[in-house]
Design an enzyme around this catalytic site. Sequence first.
Site, PDB file in Angstrom:
ATOM      1  CG  PHE A   1      -1.876   1.215   1.163  1.00  0.00           C
ATOM      2  CD1 PHE A   1      -2.923   1.249   0.255  1.00  0.00           C
ATOM      3  CD2 PHE A   1      -1.670   2.319   1.995  1.00  0.00           C
ATOM      4  CE1 PHE A   1      -3.768   2.352   0.183  1.00  0.00           C
ATOM      5  CE2 PHE A   1      -2.522   3.421   1.925  1.00  0.00           C
ATOM      6  CZ  PHE A   1      -3.565   3.434   1.025  1.00  0.00           C
TER       7      PHE A   1
ATOM      8  CG  ASP B   1       5.470   3.503   1.938  1.00  0.00           C
ATOM      9  OD1 ASP B   1       5.468   4.077   3.049  1.00  0.00           O
ATOM     10  OD2 ASP B   1       4.465   3.454   1.193  1.00  0.00           O
TER      11      ASP B   1
ATOM     12  CE  LYS C   1      -1.201   4.860   7.913  1.00  0.00           C
ATOM     13  NZ  LYS C   1      -0.819   4.480   6.552  1.00  0.00           N
TER      14      LYS C   1
HETATM   15  C1  LIG Z   1      -0.979   4.864   5.187  1.00  0.00           C
HETATM   16  C2  LIG Z   1       0.086   4.554   4.236  1.00  0.00           C
HETATM   17  C3  LIG Z   1       0.319   5.367   3.114  1.00  0.00           C
HETATM   18  C4  LIG Z   1      -0.569   6.530   2.758  1.00  0.00           C
HETATM   19  O1  LIG Z   1      -0.481   7.544   3.694  1.00  0.00           O
HETATM   20  P1  LIG Z   1      -1.568   8.741   3.658  1.00  0.00           P
HETATM   21  O2  LIG Z   1      -1.094   9.668   4.713  1.00  0.00           O
HETATM   22  O3  LIG Z   1      -2.889   8.106   3.954  1.00  0.00           O
HETATM   23  O4  LIG Z   1      -1.519   9.325   2.313  1.00  0.00           O
HETATM   24  C5  LIG Z   1       1.378   5.053   2.297  1.00  0.00           C
HETATM   25  N1  LIG Z   1       2.176   4.010   2.548  1.00  0.00           N
HETATM   26  C6  LIG Z   1       1.992   3.210   3.623  1.00  0.00           C
HETATM   27  C7  LIG Z   1       2.938   2.080   3.879  1.00  0.00           C
HETATM   28  C8  LIG Z   1       0.943   3.455   4.502  1.00  0.00           C
HETATM   29  O5  LIG Z   1       0.731   2.643   5.541  1.00  0.00           O
END
Ligand SMILES: *Cc1c(COP(=O)(O)O)cnc(C)c1O
Length: 404
Positions: free
Chosen positions: A141, A226, A255
């Site tokens: 994600f 990420d 986050k």
């Molecule tokens: C939540 C998440 C995102 C997206 O972050 P947003 O602040 O909702 O845009 C991207 N990568 C990972 C691994 C995430 O858990």
Amino acid sequence: MSSISNEVNWKKIEEDYYMFCVRRQPMVIVRGKGSRVWDQNGKEYLDFVAGWAVNNVGHSNEDVAKEISNQANTLLQTSNQFYTVPQLKLAQVLIDNCCMDKIFFANSGAEANEGAIKLARKYGKKNLGGAFEIITALNSFHGRTLTTWAATGKPHDEDPFQPLPSGFVHVEYNNIEAIKKVTSSNTAAIMIEPVQGEGGVNIPDESYLKAVREWCDQKGILLIFDEVQTGMGRLGALFGYQRFGVEPDVMTLAKGLGGGVPIGALLAKNFASVLEPGDHGSTFGGNALACAAAFASTNYLIENNVVELVNESSQYLLSKLGELQENNDDIIEIRGMGLLFAIQFASDISADVINSCNDLGLLLNAVRPDAIRLMPPLNVSLDEIDEAIEKLQSGIVQISKAND
Ligand SMILES: *Cc1c(COP(=O)(O)O)cnc(C)c1O
């Protein structure tokens, strides 16, 4: 104009006013402290959702609240046409505590990833003969903007948002051969999560991340981690890569970074200088308020050695979840690292478990129809973990009885 009273008819307001693209749990949260929140009826909950792994230092953390309040009374926003003290301080503390050399501030995880993708593409253009493709993992994600959605490893053929930006190749996670097979002269970077969060808390073999690092070195391509979910202490190290002993070339955070306030960051080693004025920017990215909150939150993590705490409570939670599994045939696997765990059920009972735990005063996240995710604040106490496990046990028993 109608007013919103204490007795909010939230369902009606949602129906009348909201774009319905998010499924919510049936309560209005009005207050939080530490690992607990209260709804509009005064009902108390243990919060093992923590704003989706955001409230790492707990709700209403006093250090963070004080910094936010001070900053709100001093300066909120200047645009990046100027320097501000909170942004300078945050840049320094983050870079001084990780393997990266340079930082850029955004407002969210998706935005930070957009920056990483642009950085990788320009790097490919300048240094890899125009290579532009980025390999990502299935079940990953990376966000919900058009490009990070395309990067996200899911089937996109039926996607209602077509056409999507091209240049992403999805391969099986935790499989180095799959990466090797699709790497070509077009490949600019590999972008992965050190632990897949939204994909169901999938922990890779340590050898996988090491092999990906070696492959990137061998091919001269970039490794992007990420760490939007895994960063800021979540895995029991300030950054997830430290748990695996593998340094990426680019890292994104969001986050947990702002202690609850929206902020994202793109970090890279020195080649980040490929991005030049005009290439990238943001009106709100790195604004004084968000940076003050993130600075206070980051300092709280470091000064209180919260990662040590996470490692202790992680062990404890793992043993308790083990007992839970022994007592419940519905549970077939426990996965996790630090304070990011998933309980894997044999069938699609997540929604039912969430509902009964809501009633019992425990908030959880249904990461899959057959798996729930636990991601409490990082300073959750062992007593609170006990309490959560007791509620989970009762919640699961209720479901099993109902299904018998
Ligand atoms: C939540 C998440 C995102 C997206 O972050 P947003 O602040 O909702 O845009 C991207 N990568 C990972 C691994 C995430 O858990």
